[in-house]
Write a protein that holds these residues in place. Sequence first.
Motif: not given
Length: 75
Positions: A57-58, A62-71
């Motif tokens: 779940d965590l 985190w993976e979703e957050c990384k996609q928001v910051c696509s760099f």
Amino acid sequence: SDSLSFYKEEVAGDRENYIHARALAEVTPPVEVLRKVAEETLESVRQLDTFTADDADLRAIWEECKQVCSFFEFL
């Protein structure tokens, strides 16, 4: 965001930003501070990858957050 906008601000002559403030405080050239910030960011990403590895779940959050910051996608 300071590291992503550094070039644009540098070309425009804008020196009132985190990179320049830290360079002044560390008595280090701004481009070296930019390198340090990039390295620190990548290390933080690696640490979070490790920290979230055992919790699905965590890890998904985190993976979703990384996609928001696509760099981060190149990691």
